[in-house]
Design an enzyme around this catalytic site. Structure first.
Site, PDB file in Angstrom:
ATOM      1  N   HIS A 156       0.833  -1.223   0.000  1.00 31.14           N
ATOM      2  CA  HIS A 156       0.000   0.000   0.000  1.00 31.14           C
ATOM      3  C   HIS A 156       0.863   1.268   0.000  1.00 31.14           C
ATOM      4  O   HIS A 156       0.445   2.298   0.526  1.00 31.14           O
ATOM      5  CB  HIS A 156      -0.946   0.060   1.201  1.00 31.14           C
ATOM      6  N   SER A 278      16.151  20.715 -17.604  1.00 34.50           N
ATOM      7  CA  SER A 278      14.970  21.518 -17.897  1.00 34.50           C
ATOM      8  C   SER A 278      15.430  22.779 -18.603  1.00 34.50           C
ATOM      9  O   SER A 278      16.540  23.264 -18.370  1.00 34.50           O
ATOM     10  CB  SER A 278      14.274  21.860 -16.584  1.00 34.50           C
ATOM     11  N   LYS A 284      17.425  21.042 -12.448  1.00 35.45           N
ATOM     12  CA  LYS A 284      16.722  19.790 -12.725  1.00 35.45           C
ATOM     13  C   LYS A 284      17.602  18.706 -13.339  1.00 35.45           C
ATOM     14  O   LYS A 284      18.511  18.972 -14.108  1.00 35.45           O
ATOM     15  CB  LYS A 284      15.542  20.036 -13.679  1.00 35.45           C
ATOM     16  N   GLU A 291      10.628   7.626 -17.577  1.00 33.33           N
ATOM     17  CA  GLU A 291       9.302   8.201 -17.860  1.00 33.33           C
ATOM     18  C   GLU A 291       8.826   7.835 -19.260  1.00 33.33           C
ATOM     19  O   GLU A 291       7.650   7.526 -19.480  1.00 33.33           O
ATOM     20  CB  GLU A 291       9.347   9.724 -17.728  1.00 33.33           C
TER      21      GLU A 291
END
Ligand code: ARG
Length: 463
Positions: A156, A278, A284, A291
Protein backbone atom coordinates in the site's frame (compact mmCIF):
# COMPACT_ATOMS: atom_id res chain seq x y z
CA UNK A 1 -1.57 3.51 -61.61
CA UNK A 2 -1.47 0.29 -63.72
CA UNK A 3 -1.64 -2.92 -61.73
CA UNK A 4 -0.25 -6.45 -62.17
CA UNK A 5 -3.73 -7.69 -61.40
CA UNK A 6 -5.25 -5.82 -64.40
CA UNK A 7 -7.59 -8.11 -66.33
CA UNK A 8 -11.05 -8.21 -64.90
CA UNK A 9 -10.70 -4.45 -64.53
CA UNK A 10 -8.47 -2.09 -66.45
CA UNK A 11 -6.26 -2.08 -63.39
CA UNK A 12 -6.05 1.68 -63.28
CA UNK A 13 -6.95 3.06 -59.92
CA UNK A 14 -7.69 6.54 -58.65
CA UNK A 15 -4.86 8.23 -56.79
CA UNK A 16 -6.74 8.13 -53.53
CA UNK A 17 -7.36 4.43 -53.95
CA UNK A 18 -3.63 3.91 -54.45
CA UNK A 19 -2.98 5.90 -51.34
CA UNK A 20 -5.38 4.00 -49.14
CA UNK A 21 -4.55 0.63 -50.67
CA UNK A 22 -0.78 0.81 -50.59
CA UNK A 23 1.03 -0.88 -47.74
CA UNK A 24 4.57 -0.65 -49.07
CA UNK A 25 5.57 2.08 -46.64
CA UNK A 26 4.91 -0.40 -43.84
CA UNK A 27 5.59 -3.84 -45.30
CA UNK A 28 8.81 -2.89 -47.10
CA UNK A 29 10.69 -4.13 -44.07
CA UNK A 30 9.48 -7.66 -44.89
CA UNK A 31 11.54 -7.87 -48.09
CA UNK A 32 14.02 -10.44 -46.77
CA UNK A 33 11.31 -12.76 -45.49
CA UNK A 34 9.30 -12.28 -48.66
CA UNK A 35 12.27 -13.29 -50.79
CA UNK A 36 13.12 -16.26 -48.53
CA UNK A 37 9.50 -17.43 -48.83
CA UNK A 38 9.53 -17.04 -52.61
CA UNK A 39 12.80 -18.96 -52.96
CA UNK A 40 11.31 -21.88 -51.00
CA UNK A 41 8.16 -21.66 -53.12
CA UNK A 42 10.10 -21.82 -56.41
CA UNK A 43 12.07 -24.83 -55.15
CA UNK A 44 8.90 -26.62 -54.14
CA UNK A 45 7.24 -25.89 -57.49
CA UNK A 46 10.24 -27.39 -59.31
CA UNK A 47 10.46 -30.44 -57.05
CA UNK A 48 6.81 -31.17 -57.76
CA UNK A 49 7.31 -30.73 -61.50
CA UNK A 50 4.91 -27.76 -61.55
CA UNK A 51 7.54 -25.51 -63.13
CA UNK A 52 10.77 -26.61 -64.90
CA UNK A 53 13.87 -26.84 -62.68
CA UNK A 54 15.82 -24.39 -64.83
CA UNK A 55 13.10 -21.78 -64.44
CA UNK A 56 13.12 -22.29 -60.69
CA UNK A 57 16.90 -21.84 -60.71
CA UNK A 58 16.53 -18.59 -62.65
CA UNK A 59 13.90 -17.40 -60.19
CA UNK A 60 16.07 -18.26 -57.19
CA UNK A 61 19.05 -16.49 -58.74
CA UNK A 62 16.95 -13.47 -59.62
CA UNK A 63 15.48 -13.26 -56.12
CA UNK A 64 18.89 -13.63 -54.51
CA UNK A 65 20.15 -10.72 -56.59
CA UNK A 66 17.15 -8.59 -55.65
CA UNK A 67 17.75 -9.21 -51.97
CA UNK A 68 21.41 -8.30 -52.30
CA UNK A 69 20.60 -5.13 -54.20
CA UNK A 70 17.91 -3.95 -51.78
CA UNK A 71 20.24 -4.58 -48.87
CA UNK A 72 23.17 -2.75 -50.50
CA UNK A 73 20.96 0.11 -51.59
CA UNK A 74 21.59 -0.53 -55.31
CA UNK A 75 17.85 -1.18 -55.70
CA UNK A 76 15.49 1.11 -53.88
CA UNK A 77 12.00 0.01 -52.97
CA UNK A 78 9.48 1.91 -55.08
CA UNK A 79 7.24 3.84 -52.68
CA UNK A 80 4.44 3.86 -55.25
CA UNK A 81 4.26 0.06 -55.48
CA UNK A 82 1.20 -1.56 -53.93
CA UNK A 83 3.05 -3.75 -51.48
CA UNK A 84 6.37 -5.50 -51.04
CA UNK A 85 5.12 -8.75 -52.59
CA UNK A 86 4.08 -7.02 -55.83
CA UNK A 87 7.28 -5.00 -55.87
CA UNK A 88 9.59 -8.00 -55.59
CA UNK A 89 7.65 -9.95 -58.21
CA UNK A 90 7.63 -7.05 -60.66
CA UNK A 91 11.39 -6.50 -60.32
CA UNK A 92 11.95 -10.22 -60.78
CA UNK A 93 10.00 -10.19 -64.03
CA UNK A 94 11.83 -7.07 -65.18
CA UNK A 95 15.13 -8.79 -64.52
CA UNK A 96 14.56 -12.37 -65.72
CA UNK A 97 11.66 -11.92 -68.12
CA UNK A 98 8.54 -14.07 -68.40
CA UNK A 99 10.01 -16.81 -66.18
CA UNK A 100 9.41 -14.45 -63.28
CA UNK A 101 5.70 -14.68 -63.94
CA UNK A 102 5.74 -18.39 -63.01
CA UNK A 103 6.60 -17.73 -59.38
CA UNK A 104 3.09 -16.95 -58.25
CA UNK A 105 1.73 -20.36 -59.36
CA UNK A 106 -0.14 -22.14 -56.54
CA UNK A 107 0.21 -19.18 -54.23
CA UNK A 108 -1.62 -15.99 -53.34
CA UNK A 109 -0.59 -12.84 -51.57
CA UNK A 110 -2.90 -13.97 -48.79
CA UNK A 111 -0.80 -16.98 -47.80
CA UNK A 112 2.36 -15.12 -48.81
CA UNK A 113 1.80 -12.25 -46.40
CA UNK A 114 0.71 -14.67 -43.69
CA UNK A 115 4.00 -16.52 -44.15
CA UNK A 116 6.21 -13.41 -44.28
CA UNK A 117 4.72 -11.95 -41.14
CA UNK A 118 4.91 -15.23 -39.26
CA UNK A 119 8.61 -15.44 -40.09
CA UNK A 120 8.98 -11.85 -38.91
CA UNK A 121 7.30 -12.69 -35.59
CA UNK A 122 9.53 -15.72 -35.03
CA UNK A 123 12.71 -13.76 -35.73
CA UNK A 124 11.68 -10.84 -33.58
CA UNK A 125 10.79 -13.14 -30.69
CA UNK A 126 14.41 -14.28 -30.76
CA UNK A 127 15.62 -10.68 -30.76
CA UNK A 128 13.37 -9.69 -27.86
CA UNK A 129 14.36 -12.82 -25.97
CA UNK A 130 18.04 -12.01 -26.41
CA UNK A 131 17.49 -8.55 -24.95
CA UNK A 132 15.44 -9.92 -22.07
CA UNK A 133 18.32 -12.27 -21.22
CA UNK A 134 20.72 -9.31 -21.15
CA UNK A 135 18.37 -7.36 -18.93
CA UNK A 136 18.03 -10.30 -16.55
CA UNK A 137 21.82 -10.64 -16.39
CA UNK A 138 22.12 -6.98 -15.48
CA UNK A 139 19.41 -7.30 -12.82
CA UNK A 140 21.11 -10.37 -11.36
CA UNK A 141 24.46 -8.53 -11.25
CA UNK A 142 22.82 -5.54 -9.58
CA UNK A 143 21.13 -7.85 -7.09
CA UNK A 144 24.40 -9.63 -6.33
CA UNK A 145 26.18 -6.36 -5.59
CA UNK A 146 23.35 -5.20 -3.33
CA UNK A 147 22.30 -8.35 -1.52
CA UNK A 148 23.18 -6.74 1.81
CA UNK A 149 21.60 -3.39 1.08
CA UNK A 150 18.44 -2.89 3.11
CA UNK A 151 15.49 -0.74 2.15
CA UNK A 152 11.90 -0.64 3.32
CA UNK A 153 9.64 -3.06 1.47
CA UNK A 154 6.21 -1.53 0.85
CA UNK A 155 2.63 -2.67 0.72
CA UNK A 156 0.00 0.00 0.00
CA UNK A 157 3.05 2.26 -0.45
CA UNK A 158 3.47 2.14 3.33
CA UNK A 159 6.59 0.82 5.03
CA UNK A 160 5.92 -2.87 5.54
CA UNK A 161 9.00 -5.01 6.21
CA UNK A 162 12.70 -4.54 5.58
CA UNK A 163 13.94 -6.15 2.37
CA UNK A 164 17.18 -6.59 0.52
CA UNK A 165 17.64 -4.41 -2.55
CA UNK A 166 18.81 -7.61 -4.23
CA UNK A 167 15.39 -9.11 -3.58
CA UNK A 168 13.76 -6.07 -5.13
CA UNK A 169 15.89 -6.38 -8.28
CA UNK A 170 15.30 -10.11 -8.55
CA UNK A 171 11.54 -9.58 -8.42
CA UNK A 172 11.89 -7.90 -11.82
CA UNK A 173 14.18 -10.67 -13.10
CA UNK A 174 11.37 -13.13 -12.30
CA UNK A 175 8.88 -11.03 -14.30
CA UNK A 176 11.17 -10.98 -17.32
CA UNK A 177 11.72 -14.72 -16.93
CA UNK A 178 7.96 -15.23 -17.27
CA UNK A 179 8.00 -12.94 -20.30
CA UNK A 180 10.59 -15.20 -21.89
CA UNK A 181 8.46 -18.22 -21.25
CA UNK A 182 5.42 -16.51 -22.76
CA UNK A 183 7.43 -15.68 -25.88
CA UNK A 184 8.78 -19.23 -26.15
CA UNK A 185 5.27 -20.57 -25.82
CA UNK A 186 3.83 -18.55 -28.68
CA UNK A 187 6.92 -19.09 -30.81
CA UNK A 188 6.38 -22.84 -30.51
CA UNK A 189 2.85 -22.45 -31.84
CA UNK A 190 4.10 -20.28 -34.72
CA UNK A 191 6.61 -22.92 -35.78
CA UNK A 192 3.90 -25.56 -35.84
CA UNK A 193 1.82 -24.05 -38.61
CA UNK A 194 3.24 -22.76 -41.88
CA UNK A 195 0.45 -21.00 -43.79
CA UNK A 196 2.05 -21.15 -47.24
CA UNK A 197 0.12 -23.30 -49.67
CA UNK A 198 -3.24 -22.22 -48.32
CA UNK A 199 -3.29 -19.97 -51.39
CA UNK A 200 -6.10 -17.44 -51.64
CA UNK A 201 -8.35 -19.28 -49.18
CA UNK A 202 -9.23 -22.74 -50.44
CA UNK A 203 -5.97 -24.47 -51.31
CA UNK A 204 -4.98 -25.21 -54.92
CA UNK A 205 -5.55 -27.56 -57.80
CA UNK A 206 -1.79 -28.07 -58.17
CA UNK A 207 -0.01 -30.99 -56.56
CA UNK A 208 2.03 -28.92 -54.10
CA UNK A 209 4.12 -30.23 -51.19
CA UNK A 210 3.35 -27.90 -48.32
CA UNK A 211 5.31 -29.94 -45.81
CA UNK A 212 8.47 -29.68 -47.92
CA UNK A 213 8.09 -25.92 -48.36
CA UNK A 214 7.45 -25.51 -44.64
CA UNK A 215 10.57 -27.52 -43.80
CA UNK A 216 12.69 -25.44 -46.17
CA UNK A 217 11.61 -22.41 -44.15
CA UNK A 218 12.27 -24.01 -40.78
CA UNK A 219 8.67 -24.73 -39.75
CA UNK A 220 7.73 -27.95 -37.97
CA UNK A 221 4.35 -28.36 -39.58
CA UNK A 222 1.62 -26.79 -41.70
CA UNK A 223 -1.61 -24.99 -40.89
CA UNK A 224 -4.27 -27.62 -41.47
CA UNK A 225 -7.12 -25.43 -42.71
CA UNK A 226 -6.52 -23.09 -45.61
CA UNK A 227 -9.26 -20.64 -44.66
CA UNK A 228 -7.92 -20.37 -41.14
CA UNK A 229 -4.34 -20.11 -42.42
CA UNK A 230 -4.94 -16.95 -44.46
CA UNK A 231 -7.06 -15.15 -41.90
CA UNK A 232 -5.24 -16.17 -38.74
CA UNK A 233 -3.45 -13.38 -36.91
CA UNK A 234 -3.50 -15.00 -33.47
CA UNK A 235 0.28 -15.04 -33.41
CA UNK A 236 0.34 -11.26 -33.87
CA UNK A 237 -2.04 -10.91 -30.96
CA UNK A 238 0.01 -13.27 -28.82
CA UNK A 239 3.29 -11.51 -29.56
CA UNK A 240 1.70 -8.11 -29.03
CA UNK A 241 0.19 -9.24 -25.72
CA UNK A 242 3.56 -10.56 -24.63
CA UNK A 243 5.05 -7.19 -25.64
CA UNK A 244 2.34 -5.36 -23.70
CA UNK A 245 3.13 -7.42 -20.60
CA UNK A 246 6.86 -6.77 -20.96
CA UNK A 247 6.08 -3.06 -21.22
CA UNK A 248 3.89 -3.29 -18.13
CA UNK A 249 6.86 -4.78 -16.27
CA UNK A 250 9.31 -2.15 -17.48
CA UNK A 251 6.73 0.49 -16.68
CA UNK A 252 6.49 -0.68 -13.08
CA UNK A 253 10.26 -0.53 -12.76
CA UNK A 254 10.15 2.88 -14.44
CA UNK A 255 7.77 4.11 -11.79
CA UNK A 256 10.06 2.89 -9.03
CA UNK A 257 13.09 4.49 -10.64
CA UNK A 258 11.25 7.79 -11.01
CA UNK A 259 10.19 7.63 -7.35
CA UNK A 260 13.55 6.48 -6.05
CA UNK A 261 15.26 9.36 -7.85
CA UNK A 262 13.13 12.00 -6.08
CA UNK A 263 14.47 14.18 -3.29
CA UNK A 264 11.94 12.55 -0.97
CA UNK A 265 13.28 9.05 -1.57
CA UNK A 266 16.86 9.66 -2.66
CA UNK A 267 17.33 5.89 -3.03
CA UNK A 268 19.13 6.02 -6.36
CA UNK A 269 20.94 8.38 -8.60
CA UNK A 270 21.18 8.24 -12.35
CA UNK A 271 24.37 9.38 -14.06
CA UNK A 272 24.03 12.58 -16.08
CA UNK A 273 23.99 10.71 -19.41
CA UNK A 274 20.75 9.01 -18.42
CA UNK A 275 18.90 12.13 -17.41
CA UNK A 276 17.87 15.34 -19.09
CA UNK A 277 17.70 18.93 -17.93
CA UNK A 278 14.97 21.52 -17.90
CA UNK A 279 14.97 24.53 -20.21
CA UNK A 280 14.07 26.84 -17.32
CA UNK A 281 14.96 25.21 -14.01
CA UNK A 282 18.73 24.96 -13.87
CA UNK A 283 18.79 22.49 -10.98
CA UNK A 284 16.72 19.79 -12.72
CA UNK A 285 17.91 16.29 -13.53
CA UNK A 286 14.98 14.40 -14.94
CA UNK A 287 14.64 10.61 -15.25
CA UNK A 288 13.23 10.89 -18.79
CA UNK A 289 14.26 7.43 -19.94
CA UNK A 290 12.15 5.78 -17.25
CA UNK A 291 9.30 8.20 -17.86
CA UNK A 292 9.37 7.54 -21.60
CA UNK A 293 9.29 3.78 -21.14
CA UNK A 294 6.35 4.24 -18.79
CA UNK A 295 4.68 6.45 -21.40
CA UNK A 296 5.40 4.17 -24.36
CA UNK A 297 3.64 1.37 -22.51
CA UNK A 298 0.41 3.17 -23.40
CA UNK A 299 1.21 2.91 -27.11
CA UNK A 300 2.03 -0.78 -26.90
CA UNK A 301 -1.24 -1.47 -25.07
CA UNK A 302 -3.02 0.60 -27.71
CA UNK A 303 -1.42 -1.39 -30.55
CA UNK A 304 -2.77 -4.62 -29.08
CA UNK A 305 -6.24 -3.15 -28.69
CA UNK A 306 -6.12 -1.71 -32.19
CA UNK A 307 -5.39 -5.09 -33.79
CA UNK A 308 -7.93 -6.93 -31.66
CA UNK A 309 -10.47 -4.39 -32.86
CA UNK A 310 -9.47 -4.83 -36.52
CA UNK A 311 -9.92 -8.59 -36.20
CA UNK A 312 -13.15 -8.44 -34.26
CA UNK A 313 -16.12 -9.53 -36.34
CA UNK A 314 -14.12 -10.27 -39.52
CA UNK A 315 -15.77 -12.99 -41.57
CA UNK A 316 -13.61 -15.70 -43.16
CA UNK A 317 -11.30 -15.62 -44.93
CA UNK A 318 -8.89 -12.81 -45.92
CA UNK A 319 -10.32 -9.29 -45.77
CA UNK A 320 -8.33 -6.19 -46.63
CA UNK A 321 -8.90 -4.92 -43.09
CA UNK A 322 -6.17 -7.37 -42.13
CA UNK A 323 -3.60 -5.23 -43.93
CA UNK A 324 -3.89 -2.93 -40.92
CA UNK A 325 -2.17 -5.61 -38.81
CA UNK A 326 1.44 -4.74 -39.52
CA UNK A 327 1.79 -1.15 -38.36
CA UNK A 328 0.82 -1.87 -34.75
CA UNK A 329 2.83 -5.10 -34.73
CA UNK A 330 6.02 -3.46 -35.99
CA UNK A 331 5.57 -0.56 -33.61
CA UNK A 332 5.11 -2.84 -30.60
CA UNK A 333 8.17 -4.87 -31.52
CA UNK A 334 10.38 -1.83 -32.10
CA UNK A 335 9.17 -0.09 -28.97
CA UNK A 336 9.61 -3.05 -26.68
CA UNK A 337 13.14 -3.65 -27.99
CA UNK A 338 14.10 -0.01 -27.54
CA UNK A 339 12.77 0.08 -23.99
CA UNK A 340 14.48 -3.15 -22.95
CA UNK A 341 17.73 -1.83 -24.38
CA UNK A 342 17.31 1.42 -22.47
CA UNK A 343 16.68 -0.52 -19.29
CA UNK A 344 19.72 -2.74 -19.73
CA UNK A 345 21.90 0.36 -19.63
CA UNK A 346 19.91 2.27 -17.04
CA UNK A 347 19.88 -0.56 -14.50
CA UNK A 348 23.58 -1.09 -15.05
CA UNK A 349 24.54 2.51 -14.33
CA UNK A 350 21.96 3.26 -11.63
CA UNK A 351 23.79 4.23 -8.44
CA UNK A 352 22.34 2.85 -5.23
CA UNK A 353 22.31 5.13 -2.17
CA UNK A 354 22.40 2.38 0.43
CA UNK A 355 22.59 4.80 3.37
CA UNK A 356 19.43 6.61 2.39
CA UNK A 357 17.67 3.31 1.91
CA UNK A 358 18.76 2.15 5.35
CA UNK A 359 17.78 5.42 7.01
CA UNK A 360 14.36 5.18 5.45
CA UNK A 361 13.96 1.56 6.53
CA UNK A 362 14.62 2.62 10.13
CA UNK A 363 11.41 4.60 10.02
CA UNK A 364 7.92 3.20 9.94
CA UNK A 365 8.36 0.28 12.35
CA UNK A 366 9.13 -2.18 9.58
CA UNK A 367 10.29 -4.69 12.23
CA UNK A 368 6.94 -4.85 14.06
CA UNK A 369 6.19 -8.28 12.52
CA UNK A 370 9.58 -9.44 13.78
CA UNK A 371 8.61 -8.43 17.32
CA UNK A 372 5.42 -10.47 16.99
CA UNK A 373 7.38 -13.44 15.56
CA UNK A 374 9.83 -13.09 18.49
CA UNK A 375 6.95 -13.45 20.96
CA UNK A 376 5.61 -16.46 19.07
CA UNK A 377 8.97 -18.16 19.44
CA UNK A 378 8.77 -17.34 23.20
CA UNK A 379 5.46 -19.20 23.33
CA UNK A 380 2.59 -16.81 22.55
CA UNK A 381 -0.06 -17.56 19.90
CA UNK A 382 0.50 -15.28 16.91
CA UNK A 383 -2.68 -13.22 17.32
CA UNK A 384 -1.74 -12.30 20.92
CA UNK A 385 1.82 -11.58 19.89
CA UNK A 386 0.50 -9.37 17.08
CA UNK A 387 -1.60 -7.42 19.58
CA UNK A 388 1.31 -6.81 21.94
CA UNK A 389 3.58 -5.74 19.08
CA UNK A 390 0.92 -3.28 17.91
CA UNK A 391 0.66 -1.78 21.37
CA UNK A 392 4.44 -1.46 21.62
CA UNK A 393 4.48 0.34 18.25
CA UNK A 394 1.81 2.73 19.41
CA UNK A 395 3.76 3.39 22.65
CA UNK A 396 6.97 3.99 20.72
CA UNK A 397 5.22 6.31 18.30
CA UNK A 398 4.09 8.44 21.21
CA UNK A 399 7.64 8.57 22.56
CA UNK A 400 9.36 9.08 19.24
CA UNK A 401 11.55 6.01 19.63
CA UNK A 402 12.19 3.05 17.33
CA UNK A 403 11.58 -0.57 18.37
CA UNK A 404 15.22 -1.61 18.40
CA UNK A 405 16.01 1.21 20.86
CA UNK A 406 13.18 0.91 23.38
CA UNK A 407 14.74 0.03 26.78
CA UNK A 408 14.10 -3.50 28.07
CA UNK A 409 12.30 -2.27 31.24
CA UNK A 410 9.74 -0.55 29.07
CA UNK A 411 9.31 -3.67 26.94
CA UNK A 412 8.67 -5.66 30.11
CA UNK A 413 5.50 -3.60 30.74
CA UNK A 414 4.03 -5.27 27.66
CA UNK A 415 5.17 -8.84 28.22
CA UNK A 416 7.42 -10.63 30.69
CA UNK A 417 8.49 -12.86 27.79
CA UNK A 418 10.54 -10.07 26.27
CA UNK A 419 14.21 -10.43 27.17
CA UNK A 420 17.54 -8.85 26.44
CA UNK A 421 17.89 -10.58 23.08
CA UNK A 422 14.99 -8.50 21.73
CA UNK A 423 17.20 -5.62 20.59
CA UNK A 424 19.49 -7.83 18.58
CA UNK A 425 16.50 -9.65 17.13
CA UNK A 426 14.96 -6.39 15.95
CA UNK A 427 18.03 -5.09 14.15
CA UNK A 428 16.97 -4.61 10.53
CA UNK A 429 19.85 -6.74 9.30
CA UNK A 430 18.76 -9.58 11.57
CA UNK A 431 15.18 -9.22 10.38
CA UNK A 432 16.27 -9.52 6.75
CA UNK A 433 18.70 -12.35 7.39
CA UNK A 434 16.10 -14.40 9.22
CA UNK A 435 13.59 -14.25 6.38
CA UNK A 436 15.25 -17.26 4.99
CA UNK A 437 12.21 -19.09 3.70
CA UNK A 438 12.33 -20.14 0.05
CA UNK A 439 11.89 -17.03 -2.09
CA UNK A 440 12.28 -14.80 0.99
CA UNK A 441 14.43 -11.70 1.26
CA UNK A 442 17.43 -13.04 3.20
CA UNK A 443 20.76 -12.58 1.41
CA UNK A 444 21.09 -16.38 1.17
CA UNK A 445 17.68 -16.62 -0.46
CA UNK A 446 18.48 -13.77 -2.84
CA UNK A 447 21.69 -15.54 -3.82
CA UNK A 448 19.67 -18.69 -4.52
CA UNK A 449 17.35 -16.66 -6.76
CA UNK A 450 20.32 -15.22 -8.60
CA UNK A 451 21.64 -18.74 -9.19
CA UNK A 452 18.23 -19.91 -10.34
CA UNK A 453 18.02 -17.16 -12.94
CA UNK A 454 21.62 -17.49 -14.03
CA UNK A 455 21.19 -21.24 -14.52
CA UNK A 456 18.21 -20.57 -16.76
CA UNK A 457 20.21 -18.05 -18.75
CA UNK A 458 23.11 -20.50 -19.10
CA UNK A 459 20.73 -23.20 -20.37
CA UNK A 460 19.50 -20.78 -22.97
CA UNK A 461 23.04 -20.08 -24.19
CA UNK A 462 23.68 -23.80 -24.66
CA UNK A 463 20.56 -24.35 -26.78
N1 ARG B 1 -0.69 -6.06 -48.71
C1 ARG B 1 -1.62 -7.10 -48.34
C2 ARG B 1 -1.60 -7.26 -46.81
O1 ARG B 1 -0.71 -6.77 -46.22
C3 ARG B 1 -1.21 -8.40 -48.98
C4 ARG B 1 -2.35 -9.31 -49.20
C5 ARG B 1 -3.22 -8.78 -50.28
N2 ARG B 1 -4.25 -9.66 -50.61
C6 ARG B 1 -5.30 -9.31 -51.37
N3 ARG B 1 -6.19 -10.20 -51.54
N4 ARG B 1 -5.39 -8.12 -51.90
O2 ARG B 1 -2.50 -7.84 -46.23
Amino acid sequence: MDKMWAGRTAGTTANLVDEINSSIAVDRRLYKRDIAGSIAHAKMLAKQGIIPQQDADAIVEGLTGIEKDITSGALSIDPTAEDIHMFVESILTQRIGDTGKMLHTARSRNDQVALDTKMYCIEEIDNIDYLLCKLMEVLADKAEKNTDVILPGYTHMQHAQPVSFGQHMMAYAMMFDRDRSRLADCKKRMFEASPIGACALAGTTFDIDRQYEAELLGFNGIAMNSMDAVSDRDHFVELMSAAAIIMMHTSRLSEEIVMWATTEFGFIQLPDEYTTGSSIMPQKKNPDVAELCRGKTGRVYGNLMSLLTVLKGLPLAYNKDIQEDKEPLFDSVETVKLCIEAFIEMVEVMEVNSENMYESAKQGYVNATDLADYLVVKGLPFRDAYNISGRVVSYCLGRGVILEELPLEEYKQFSPLIEEDVHQRLQLRTCVERRNSAGGTSPASVRAQIEFIRAKLADQKQD
